[in-house]
Design an enzyme around this catalytic site. Structure first.
Site, PDB file in Angstrom:
ATOM      1  N   CYS A  91     -10.396  10.204   8.977  1.00 18.79           N
ATOM      2  CA  CYS A  91      -9.074   9.756   8.527  1.00 18.79           C
ATOM      3  C   CYS A  91      -7.972  10.578   9.182  1.00 18.79           C
ATOM      4  O   CYS A  91      -7.993  11.811   9.129  1.00 18.79           O
ATOM      5  CB  CYS A  91      -8.990   9.892   7.010  1.00 18.79           C
ATOM      6  SG  CYS A  91      -7.361   9.563   6.337  1.00 18.79           S
TER       7      CYS A  91
ATOM      8  N   CYS B  54       0.869  -1.175   0.000  1.00 18.90           N
ATOM      9  CA  CYS B  54       0.000   0.000   0.000  1.00 18.90           C
ATOM     10  C   CYS B  54       0.910   1.230   0.000  1.00 18.90           C
ATOM     11  O   CYS B  54       1.756   1.372   0.876  1.00 18.90           O
ATOM     12  CB  CYS B  54      -0.872  -0.040   1.260  1.00 18.90           C
ATOM     13  SG  CYS B  54      -1.877   1.428   1.478  1.00 18.90           S
TER      14      CYS B  54
ATOM     15  N   CYS C 252     -10.921  14.197   5.230  1.00 22.83           N
ATOM     16  CA  CYS C 252     -12.079  13.412   5.664  1.00 22.83           C
ATOM     17  C   CYS C 252     -12.122  13.341   7.191  1.00 22.83           C
ATOM     18  O   CYS C 252     -11.086  13.238   7.845  1.00 22.83           O
ATOM     19  CB  CYS C 252     -12.031  12.014   5.077  1.00 22.83           C
ATOM     20  SG  CYS C 252     -12.053  12.034   3.281  1.00 22.83           S
TER      21      CYS C 252
HETATM   22  N1  SAH Z   1      -7.368   9.115  -0.481  1.00 23.09           N
HETATM   23  C1  SAH Z   1      -7.789   7.901  -1.049  1.00 23.09           C
HETATM   24  C2  SAH Z   1      -6.873   6.738  -0.720  1.00 23.09           C
HETATM   25  C3  SAH Z   1      -6.321   6.698   0.671  1.00 23.09           C
HETATM   26  S1  SAH Z   1      -7.478   6.449   1.987  1.00 23.09           S
HETATM   27  C4  SAH Z   1      -9.201   7.574  -0.652  1.00 23.09           C
HETATM   28  O1  SAH Z   1      -9.752   8.240   0.212  1.00 23.09           O
HETATM   29  O2  SAH Z   1      -9.760   6.652  -1.238  1.00 23.09           O
HETATM   30  C5  SAH Z   1      -7.679   4.679   1.909  1.00 23.09           C
HETATM   31  C6  SAH Z   1      -8.961   4.137   2.507  1.00 23.09           C
HETATM   32  O3  SAH Z   1      -8.908   4.221   3.927  1.00 23.09           O
HETATM   33  C7  SAH Z   1     -10.212   4.868   2.069  1.00 23.09           C
HETATM   34  O4  SAH Z   1     -11.148   3.946   1.567  1.00 23.09           O
HETATM   35  C8  SAH Z   1     -10.720   5.490   3.345  1.00 23.09           C
HETATM   36  O5  SAH Z   1     -12.112   5.572   3.308  1.00 23.09           O
HETATM   37  C9  SAH Z   1     -10.197   4.530   4.399  1.00 23.09           C
HETATM   38  N2  SAH Z   1     -10.095   5.102   5.734  1.00 23.09           N
HETATM   39  C10 SAH Z   1      -9.709   6.341   6.062  1.00 23.09           C
HETATM   40  N3  SAH Z   1      -9.754   6.515   7.405  1.00 23.09           N
HETATM   41  C11 SAH Z   1     -10.177   5.349   7.927  1.00 23.09           C
HETATM   42  C12 SAH Z   1     -10.422   4.896   9.263  1.00 23.09           C
HETATM   43  N4  SAH Z   1     -10.238   5.701  10.309  1.00 23.09           N
HETATM   44  N5  SAH Z   1     -10.857   3.639   9.453  1.00 23.09           N
HETATM   45  C13 SAH Z   1     -11.029   2.813   8.376  1.00 23.09           C
HETATM   46  N6  SAH Z   1     -10.802   3.186   7.113  1.00 23.09           N
HETATM   47  C14 SAH Z   1     -10.395   4.442   6.879  1.00 23.09           C
HETATM   48 FE1  SF4 Z   2      -9.892  11.293   2.810  1.00 20.26          FE
HETATM   49 FE2  SF4 Z   2      -7.810  10.245   4.113  1.00 20.26          FE
HETATM   50 FE3  SF4 Z   2      -8.325   9.495   1.576  1.00 20.26          FE
HETATM   51 FE4  SF4 Z   2      -7.407  11.972   2.106  1.00 20.26          FE
HETATM   52  S1  SF4 Z   2      -6.316  10.040   2.474  1.00 20.26           S
HETATM   53  S2  SF4 Z   2      -9.095  11.442   0.725  1.00 20.26           S
HETATM   54  S3  SF4 Z   2      -8.387  12.444   4.041  1.00 20.26           S
HETATM   55  S4  SF4 Z   2      -9.599   9.128   3.357  1.00 20.26           S
END
Ligand code: SAH
Ligand code: SF4
Length: 350
Positions: A119, A105, A116
């Site tokens: 995240c 990854c 988000c």
């Molecule tokens: N920015 C891109 C890729 C990185 S995030 C995106 O958002 O798709 C990768 C994945 O992790 C995304 O599907 C996101 O929804 C998930 N993710 C982010 N924070 C998380 C959390 N606290 N618990 C579980 N999954 C999470």
């Molecule tokens: Fe959202 Fe985290 Fe993916 Fe950025 S890396 S788009 S903050 S989930």
């Protein structure tokens, strides 16, 4: 003078430089294969090149992977690699061993501007886009460390950052990964995950080489998704799904939908039924990810009964659904936990 790093350079770019040095064209191919296929890291290892040329290259060009700062290993075998790509600029890559395949990854940005709510990466300031060489360099570095000879290798572009906000560099990196003359990773084994940058998805649809697409949907109503993923205010669920319905899928390919389950936010049976309706007609699979909780995030993980009930509703509608178990959660390597954090435990000592 700083040397030009050739990790991230295309064959054409290397050819152009070699032509300027009055070297035959096949030399560029040897160099390119040395960097990406043989994973050589110093010019002295290029024994097929001749000493004089090696010395000339040594003066001007480097073969550098992102500098590894620390690495951590989880009880479950997951490894988290912390790279330092500049002052106060940490990125991470994660190695996830599984029975039949290994997954890498990788990150695409230092931080993430999407922000988000759930995240940890999104809490960080967005510092910069990673360069193509820093993106493929994470793969080369993990391959050098772990090797992947016996097993199949999957690459997921799901680390730190929003890949479609760094479109050109990410696409260049994907082309380098997919090139048979070099890294030779089949695009069927590469997945790009996006929070739903619609213009980027539409642009990707027109590329000659398209990886698998994963969409972080995470909600079934705009008022909820607006709150979780702020870019939803710009490209709402309907706009996103329209772009996905137009997205070309190779034979037997499907779009992956990621759905992070958050207690009392998006985990109700009504949400599950709405999800079924929203995605009707799309070739898809759904990955359910129970929220990885963190002190930085004021949200909760649903109970396992609630998660299983959600999963069951999707399964009852004959949807392929995977429940994602957290990997590497003891070393902050799980989804959404990547923040370049140091950790007292799990460190691999050189
Ligand atoms: N920015 C891109 C890729 C990185 S995030 C995106 O958002 O798709 C990768 C994945 O992790 C995304 O599907 C996101 O929804 C998930 N993710 C982010 N924070 C998380 C959390 N606290 N618990 C579980 N999954 C999470
Ligand atoms: Fe959202 Fe985290 Fe993916 Fe950025 S890396 S788009 S903050 S989930």
């Amino acid at each position: 003078m700083a040397k030009t790093n050739w990790v991230g350079a295309t064959l054409e770019e290397i050819e152009a430089v070699l032509a300027g040095m009055n070297e035959p064209r096949y030399r560029a191919r040897q160099i390119y294969a040395g960097i990406y296929r043989r994973r050589l890291r110093s010019w002295s290892e290029f024994t097929d090149l001749g000493k004089q040329l090696r010395e000339r290259l040594q003066e001007q060009f480097a073969i550098e992977y992102p500098p590894l700062h620390r690495a951590f290993v989880s009880k479950d075998g997951t490894r988290r690699y912390l790279f330092e790509v500049g002052p106060e600029q940490r990125i991470e890559a994660v190695f996830i061993p599984e029975e039949r395949r290994d997954t890498f990854c990788i990150s695409t940005q230092v931080g993430c501007a999407v922000g988000c709510l759930f995240c940890v990466t999104g809490r960080l300031p967005m510092r910069r886009n990673l360069l193509p060489g820093e993106i493929v360099g994470q793969v080369l570095s993990l391959q050098a460390d772990r090797g992947t000879v016996a097993k199949r290798l999957n690459i997921v572009i799901m680390g730190m950052g929003e890949p479609l906000n760094n479109y050109l560099n990410v696409m260049k990196a994907i082309r380098l990964m997919a090139d048979d003359q070099g890294m030779g990773v089949s695009l069927r084994r590469v997945t790009l995950s996006t929070s739903g940058i619609v213009p980027g998805i539409r642009k990707l649809a027109k590329e000659p080489a398209i990886p698998n697409l994963a969409i972080s949907l995470n909600a079934t109503k705009d008022e909820v998704r607006d709150r979780l993923i702020p870019i939803n205010k710009k490209w709402n669920i309907a706009t996103l799904l329209e772009a996905l319905r137009d997205f070309p899928l190779a034979q037997r390919r499907r779009i992956t939908f990621e759905y992070v389950l958050i207690e009392d936010v998006n985990d109700s049976p009504e949400d599950a039924h709405r999800l079924v309706r929203l995605l009707r007609g799309l070739k898809k699979k759904i990955n359910l990810i129970p929220l990885n909780a963190d002190p930085w995030i004021a949200l909760k993980t649903p109970s396992s009964e609630r998660v299983l009930a959600f999963q069951q509703i999707l399964a009852d509608h004959h949807i392929t659904v995977n429940l994602r178990r957290p990997r590497g959660d003891d070393i902050s390597a799980a989804c959404g936990m990547l923040a370049g954090r140091e950790q007292p435990h799990g460190e691999i000592k050189g």
